[in-house]
Motif scaffolding. Structure first.
Motif, mmCIF file in Angstrom:
data_model
loop_
_atom_site.group_PDB
_atom_site.id
_atom_site.type_symbol
_atom_site.label_atom_id
_atom_site.label_comp_id
_atom_site.label_asym_id
_atom_site.label_seq_id
_atom_site.Cartn_x
_atom_site.Cartn_y
_atom_site.Cartn_z
ATOM 1 N N UNK A 1 27.560 43.818 44.629
ATOM 2 C CA UNK A 1 28.522 43.561 46.634
ATOM 3 C C UNK A 1 29.477 42.962 45.357
ATOM 4 N N UNK A 2 30.909 42.911 45.037
ATOM 5 C CA UNK A 2 32.060 42.507 45.031
ATOM 6 C C UNK A 2 32.460 42.128 46.538
ATOM 7 N N UNK A 3 33.273 40.579 46.053
ATOM 8 C CA UNK A 3 33.664 39.543 47.262
ATOM 9 C C UNK A 3 34.974 39.737 46.946
ATOM 10 N N UNK A 4 35.875 39.696 45.523
ATOM 11 C CA UNK A 4 36.905 39.527 44.618
ATOM 12 C C UNK A 4 37.923 40.354 45.255
ATOM 13 N N UNK A 5 38.341 41.252 46.560
ATOM 14 C CA UNK A 5 38.862 41.611 46.991
ATOM 15 C C UNK A 5 38.910 41.024 48.640
ATOM 16 N N UNK A 6 37.707 40.667 48.644
ATOM 17 C CA UNK A 6 37.988 39.740 50.670
ATOM 18 C C UNK A 6 38.828 38.206 49.752
ATOM 19 N N UNK A 7 38.772 37.828 48.987
ATOM 20 C CA UNK A 7 39.201 36.506 48.689
ATOM 21 C C UNK A 7 40.144 36.653 47.962
ATOM 22 N N UNK A 8 40.677 37.560 48.045
ATOM 23 C CA UNK A 8 42.380 38.433 46.923
ATOM 24 C C UNK A 8 42.771 36.705 45.643
ATOM 25 N N UNK A 9 41.359 37.582 45.588
ATOM 26 C CA UNK A 9 41.518 36.911 43.676
ATOM 27 C C UNK A 9 41.674 37.580 42.576
ATOM 28 N N UNK A 10 42.292 36.979 41.592
ATOM 29 C CA UNK A 10 42.635 37.873 40.258
ATOM 30 C C UNK A 10 41.677 37.755 39.562
ATOM 31 N N UNK A 11 41.198 36.186 39.245
ATOM 32 C CA UNK A 11 40.359 35.473 38.466
ATOM 33 C C UNK A 11 39.444 35.171 38.973
ATOM 34 N N UNK A 12 38.851 35.567 40.308
ATOM 35 C CA UNK A 12 37.179 34.693 39.797
ATOM 36 C C UNK A 12 37.100 36.143 41.066
ATOM 37 N N UNK A 13 35.390 36.396 40.555
ATOM 38 C CA UNK A 13 34.698 37.416 41.039
ATOM 39 C C UNK A 13 33.451 37.313 41.411
ATOM 40 N N UNK A 14 33.121 36.836 42.861
ATOM 41 C CA UNK A 14 31.810 36.406 43.524
ATOM 42 C C UNK A 14 30.933 37.872 43.952
ATOM 43 N N UNK A 15 30.081 37.598 43.444
ATOM 44 C CA UNK A 15 28.701 38.886 44.085
ATOM 45 C C UNK A 15 27.741 38.825 44.549
ATOM 46 N N UNK A 16 27.142 39.265 45.199
ATOM 47 C CA UNK A 16 25.848 39.170 45.078
ATOM 48 C C UNK A 16 25.180 40.543 45.327
ATOM 49 N N UNK A 17 24.102 40.715 45.034
ATOM 50 C CA UNK A 17 22.934 41.907 44.549
ATOM 51 C C UNK A 17 21.095 41.870 44.978
ATOM 52 N N UNK A 18 21.252 43.308 44.787
ATOM 53 C CA UNK A 18 20.011 44.000 45.591
ATOM 54 C C UNK A 18 19.092 44.822 44.105
#
Length: 218
Positions: A131-148
């Motif tokens: 799951x990508x949190x990039x749209x949540x933090x509204x960043x064009x460069x940094x993409x934090x993620x969590x996975x399972x």
């Protein structure tokens, strides 16, 4: 290296079978780089659950096992609502295995011992839902993620299944090229010989590499 060949073949097969399915902008990513394995999490000792599993996480020279070459490759596809599904193959060589000395007179000393189990070859094939949190933090460069996900590991003469959870971040240097850092905890479901060195240890696997996005639909 026969297991590594199987892993690379499986990854490339996934790419080949699905390369025609492009239904959103740049839905595909391919990544590769170096992985490091830390078996500290499978050692006994510690004062609580968190201490048991993740104390001393950055003892790179003492605990981390790495290869001086590209040692993982992965492919994933965006499936919608910030989720991606993918598969990763990795290889390593375990020459540093961490155990805890229960006879230490001072438990707080965390008397961990690092030994060589015999330069054991490691190969892993893992699937993940990320799951990508990039749209949540509204960043064009940094993409934090969590996975399972789940995977299968080959360590020396042993092989066993794992249940995986991970976190990561990608820095996109351009629209299609990024640098990724990720850490995954792989919980073993194999038989474990705790008294000596586990035949099927749980461990932390870190990865550092490049990631490419492609498949843009015109």
């Amino acid at each position: 290296m026969k297991h590594l060949n199987k892993i690379v073949t499986a990854v490339m097969l996934v790419i080949g079978l699905n390369s025609f399915a492009q239904d959103s902008k740049n839905p595909w990513t391919v990544s590769f780089g170096v992985n490091a394995i830390d078996t500290r999490t499978s050692a006994t000792g510690g004062n609580n659950w968190l201490d048991y599993h993740v104390s001393h996480p950055f003892q790179v020279k003492q605990n981390w096992n790495t290869l001086p070459t590209v040692s993982y490759i992965g492919v994933s596809k965006y499936i919608g609502d910030n989720f991606s599904f993918g598969v990763t193959g990795s290889a390593n060589r375990i020459s540093k295995f961490v155990t805890f000395n229960p006879t230490s007179p001072d438990r707080d000393a965390r008397n961990y011992v690092v030994t060589n189990p015999g330069d054991l070859s490691y190969y892993g094939l893992d699937t993940f839902l990320r799951y990508s949190f990039q749209s949540l933090i509204k960043s064009k460069s940094f993409e934090p993620t969590a996975s399972f996900g789940a995977g299968y590991s080959f360590l020396g003469d042993s092989s066993y299944g794992t249940l995986n959870t991970g976190i990561g971040v990608t820095y996109w240097m351009t629209e299609n090229l990024g640098f990724e850092l990720a850490s995954t905890y792989k919980k073993s479901f194999g038989e474990r010989a705790i008294a000596d060195m586990p035949d099927a240890p749980s461990f932390l696997q870190h990865s550092f590499g490049l990631v490419f996005k492609f498949g843009e639909t015109k």
